[in-house]
Design a protein around this motif. Structure first.
Motif, PDB file in Angstrom:
ATOM      1  N   ALA A  81      -5.472  -2.427   4.682  1.00  0.00           N
ATOM      2  CA  ALA A  81      -4.128  -2.998   4.534  1.00  0.00           C
ATOM      3  C   ALA A  81      -3.509  -2.584   3.202  1.00  0.00           C
ATOM      4  CB  ALA A  81      -4.195  -4.524   4.636  1.00  0.00           C
ATOM      5  N   GLY A  82      -4.309  -2.606   2.130  1.00  0.00           N
ATOM      6  CA  GLY A  82      -3.805  -2.213   0.825  1.00  0.00           C
ATOM      7  C   GLY A  82      -3.412  -0.744   0.778  1.00  0.00           C
ATOM      8  N   THR A  83      -4.161   0.091   1.498  1.00  0.00           N
ATOM      9  CA  THR A  83      -3.849   1.520   1.546  1.00  0.00           C
ATOM     10  C   THR A  83      -2.545   1.775   2.292  1.00  0.00           C
ATOM     11  OG1 THR A  83      -6.203   2.095   1.484  1.00  0.00           O
ATOM     12  CG2 THR A  83      -4.681   3.781   2.290  1.00  0.00           C
ATOM     13  N   VAL A  84      -2.353   1.091   3.428  1.00  0.00           N
ATOM     14  CA  VAL A  84      -1.107   1.246   4.194  1.00  0.00           C
ATOM     15  C   VAL A  84       0.084   0.777   3.356  1.00  0.00           C
ATOM     16  CG1 VAL A  84       0.182   0.462   6.214  1.00  0.00           C
ATOM     17  CG2 VAL A  84      -2.249   1.035   6.430  1.00  0.00           C
ATOM     18  N   ALA A  85      -0.052  -0.389   2.721  1.00  0.00           N
ATOM     19  CA  ALA A  85       1.022  -0.901   1.866  1.00  0.00           C
ATOM     20  C   ALA A  85       1.274   0.060   0.705  1.00  0.00           C
ATOM     21  CB  ALA A  85       0.658  -2.287   1.343  1.00  0.00           C
ATOM     22  N   GLY A  86       0.200   0.622   0.154  1.00  0.00           N
ATOM     23  CA  GLY A  86       0.326   1.561  -0.948  1.00  0.00           C
ATOM     24  C   GLY A  86       1.064   2.832  -0.559  1.00  0.00           C
ATOM     25  N   LEU A  87       0.870   3.293   0.668  1.00  0.00           N
ATOM     26  CA  LEU A  87       1.575   4.479   1.154  1.00  0.00           C
ATOM     27  C   LEU A  87       3.089   4.249   1.179  1.00  0.00           C
ATOM     28  CD1 LEU A  87      -0.793   5.607   4.059  1.00  0.00           C
ATOM     29  CD2 LEU A  87      -0.237   6.931   2.006  1.00  0.00           C
ATOM     30  N   PHE A  88       3.491   3.080   1.685  1.00  0.00           N
ATOM     31  CA  PHE A  88       4.924   2.763   1.725  1.00  0.00           C
ATOM     32  C   PHE A  88       5.477   2.570   0.310  1.00  0.00           C
ATOM     33  CE2 PHE A  88       4.092   1.681   6.191  1.00  0.00           C
ATOM     34  CZ  PHE A  88       5.212   2.234   6.789  1.00  0.00           C
ATOM     35  N   LEU A  89       4.705   1.907  -0.544  1.00  0.00           N
ATOM     36  CA  LEU A  89       5.146   1.683  -1.919  1.00  0.00           C
ATOM     37  C   LEU A  89       5.266   3.003  -2.668  1.00  0.00           C
ATOM     38  CD1 LEU A  89       5.833  -0.299  -4.181  1.00  0.00           C
ATOM     39  CD2 LEU A  89       3.382  -0.488  -4.672  1.00  0.00           C
ATOM     40  N   PHE A  90       4.314   3.888  -2.463  1.00  0.00           N
ATOM     41  CA  PHE A  90       4.353   5.208  -3.091  1.00  0.00           C
ATOM     42  C   PHE A  90       5.595   5.980  -2.659  1.00  0.00           C
ATOM     43  CE2 PHE A  90       3.515   9.658  -1.855  1.00  0.00           C
ATOM     44  CZ  PHE A  90       3.511  10.249  -3.114  1.00  0.00           C
ATOM     45  N   THR A  91       5.892   5.979  -1.366  1.00  0.00           N
ATOM     46  CA  THR A  91       7.042   6.727  -0.851  1.00  0.00           C
ATOM     47  C   THR A  91       8.349   6.165  -1.399  1.00  0.00           C
ATOM     48  OG1 THR A  91       5.815   7.125   1.208  1.00  0.00           O
ATOM     49  CG2 THR A  91       8.179   7.562   1.233  1.00  0.00           C
ATOM     50  N   ALA A  92       8.495   4.833  -1.360  1.00  0.00           N
ATOM     51  CA  ALA A  92       9.711   4.194  -1.860  1.00  0.00           C
ATOM     52  C   ALA A  92       9.895   4.460  -3.354  1.00  0.00           C
ATOM     53  CB  ALA A  92       9.655   2.692  -1.596  1.00  0.00           C
ATOM     54  N   SER A  93       8.827   4.299  -4.123  1.00  0.00           N
ATOM     55  CA  SER A  93       8.904   4.481  -5.573  1.00  0.00           C
ATOM     56  C   SER A  93       9.176   5.934  -5.941  1.00  0.00           C
ATOM     57  CB  SER A  93       7.599   4.016  -6.230  1.00  0.00           C
ATOM     58  OG  SER A  93       7.365   2.651  -5.964  1.00  0.00           O
ATOM     59  N   SER A  94       8.657   6.856  -5.141  1.00  0.00           N
ATOM     60  CA  SER A  94       8.883   8.283  -5.409  1.00  0.00           C
ATOM     61  C   SER A  94      10.354   8.634  -5.253  1.00  0.00           C
ATOM     62  CB  SER A  94       8.029   9.138  -4.468  1.00  0.00           C
ATOM     63  OG  SER A  94       6.654   8.916  -4.678  1.00  0.00           O
ATOM     64  N   PHE A  95      10.958   8.209  -4.147  1.00  0.00           N
ATOM     65  CA  PHE A  95      12.388   8.465  -3.950  1.00  0.00           C
ATOM     66  C   PHE A  95      13.210   7.796  -5.053  1.00  0.00           C
ATOM     67  CE2 PHE A  95      11.388   9.609   0.511  1.00  0.00           C
ATOM     68  CZ  PHE A  95      12.171  10.747   0.621  1.00  0.00           C
ATOM     69  N   GLN A  96      12.801   6.602  -5.445  1.00  0.00           N
ATOM     70  CA  GLN A  96      13.536   5.872  -6.476  1.00  0.00           C
ATOM     71  C   GLN A  96      13.502   6.592  -7.819  1.00  0.00           C
ATOM     72  OE1 GLN A  96      12.041   2.082  -8.362  1.00  0.00           O
ATOM     73  NE2 GLN A  96      13.735   1.208  -7.204  1.00  0.00           N
ATOM     74  N   GLN A  97      12.306   7.010  -8.254  1.00  0.00           N
ATOM     75  CA  GLN A  97      12.186   7.623  -9.577  1.00  0.00           C
ATOM     76  C   GLN A  97      12.761   9.038  -9.609  1.00  0.00           C
ATOM     77  OE1 GLN A  97      11.436   5.930 -12.155  1.00  0.00           O
ATOM     78  NE2 GLN A  97      11.622   7.641 -13.584  1.00  0.00           N
ATOM     79  N   VAL A  98      12.595   9.801  -8.525  1.00  0.00           N
ATOM     80  CA  VAL A  98      13.195  11.136  -8.467  1.00  0.00           C
ATOM     81  C   VAL A  98      14.720  11.020  -8.457  1.00  0.00           C
ATOM     82  CG1 VAL A  98      13.501  13.205  -7.052  1.00  0.00           C
ATOM     83  CG2 VAL A  98      11.220  12.216  -7.325  1.00  0.00           C
ATOM     84  N   GLY A  99      15.231  10.043  -7.687  1.00  0.00           N
ATOM     85  CA  GLY A  99      16.672   9.898  -7.551  1.00  0.00           C
ATOM     86  C   GLY A  99      17.370   9.340  -8.772  1.00  0.00           C
ATOM     87  N   ILE A 100      16.659   8.520  -9.567  1.00  0.00           N
ATOM     88  CA  ILE A 100      17.324   7.844 -10.685  1.00  0.00           C
ATOM     89  C   ILE A 100      17.759   8.822 -11.772  1.00  0.00           C
ATOM     90  CG2 ILE A 100      15.366   7.343 -12.222  1.00  0.00           C
ATOM     91  CD1 ILE A 100      16.474   4.436 -12.341  1.00  0.00           C
TER      92      ILE A 100
END
Length: 304
Positions: A81-100
């Motif tokens: 469960a932590g790995t699945v949640a981490g995958l979504f968190l990683f993807t969201a955070s990546s778009f956020q930091q690249v885009g900012i």
């Protein structure tokens, strides 16, 4: 007892307001960090810092040996469960930091906050019911996004588009957590997802040959520590503490102020400004996000 209950609710609201302020100003830290540290290496560092802050709390609560049904979940299920949640968190955070890097901290905060609307919208495809409040709130939020981010030639800035994609993945992340957090320890789950997100970010940073080294960390120390310690470590912990006693309607209003704090931080620290059109867009987005959360709650109260 009633007075005691009100005090707990008020304290929870204050704690949640502090968390919203911490998260809002984190956009300023992320924007500042984008000038001196590449996005995936920055995310890797802040997730590892956040995990190191959360780890002592998880260890302390585990030592207390309090009985809980959530603790009966196997380590294998917790890790999955932590790995699945981490995958979504990683993807969201990546778009956020690249885009900012290509937008302002204030705009990033408001657009990311659209996850409040996307959560019930994605829920429709998962068989969850929605109502007119969600659609009304979404309509206002879209108009607000148009005023804030769409240019006269009907194009959207690259950074704003990335923040919008980030909001969708954050919404999916919230839905995943909403399902699994009821079945297992939320703090342990968060610790695992932070470690997973940190390692994935580090792998990508190495793969695309980002500038990885102590020089970047030292130069970016202040925003990095804020994003890691305050935003991830302390902010999440405050949210967990507050939501034990906070009303969902209050939480929607207070957490929705995250975008407002991002604009305030961008203005105070980074000298960012908003046009009148952008300001109206922000207000419509905030109202829309709140309506999508509050009207369903009001409908339930009337029905009961």
């Amino acid at each position: 007892m009633i007075i005691l209950g009100k005090n707990k609710a008020l304290r929870a609201d204050i704690i949640m307001l502090i968390a919203a302020a911490i998260w809002g100003f984190a956009f300023v830290a992320q924007k500042d960090a984008a000038e001196t540290m590449e996005p995936f290496f920055f995310n890797a560092a802040r997730f590892f810092i956040g995990a190191s802050v959360l780890m002592p709390l998880v260890w302390y609560l585990s030592k207390r040996n309090t009985t809980s049904i959530k603790k009966e979940v196997s380590t294998k299920k917790l890790l999955f469960a932590g790995t699945v949640a981490g995958l979504f968190l990683f993807t969201a955070s990546s778009f956020q930091q690249v885009g900012i890097e290509f937008t302002t901290a204030g705009k990033a905060g408001f657009i990311t906050g659209l996850y409040i609307f996307f959560v019930p919208l994605i829920g429709i495809f998962l068989g969850q019911k929605t109502n007119s409040g969600t659609w009304l709130g979404g309509f206002l939020a879209i108009i607000g996004l148009f005023l804030l981010s769409i240019n006269e030639d009907f194009s959207i800035e690259k950074g704003d588009l990335f923040q919008l994609i980030c909001a969708v993945f954050f919404a999916a992340h919230i839905l995943v957590l909403g399902y699994v957090a009821k079945r297992m320890d939320p703090l342990k789950l968060s610790l695992i997802q932070y470690i997973v997100s940190g390692f994935l970010s580090l792998i990508i940073a190495i793969a695309i040959k980002e500038n990885i080294g102590w020089d970047a960390i030292i130069i970016t120390a202040v925003p990095l520590l804020y994003a890691g310690v305050m935003s991830i470590g302390i902010g999440y912990t405050l949210q967990v503490i507050a939501q034990q006693h906070a009303k969902s309607s209050h939480a929607a209003i207070i957490l929705g102020l995250e975008g407002a704090f991002a604009v305030l931080g961008g203005w105070l620290i980074l000298d960012e400004t908003l046009t009148t059109r952008g300001f109206i867009g922000c207000m419509l987005m905030l109202i829309g996000m709140l309506l999508s959360q509050l009207l369903p709650n009001l409908s339930l109260k009337k029905a009961s």
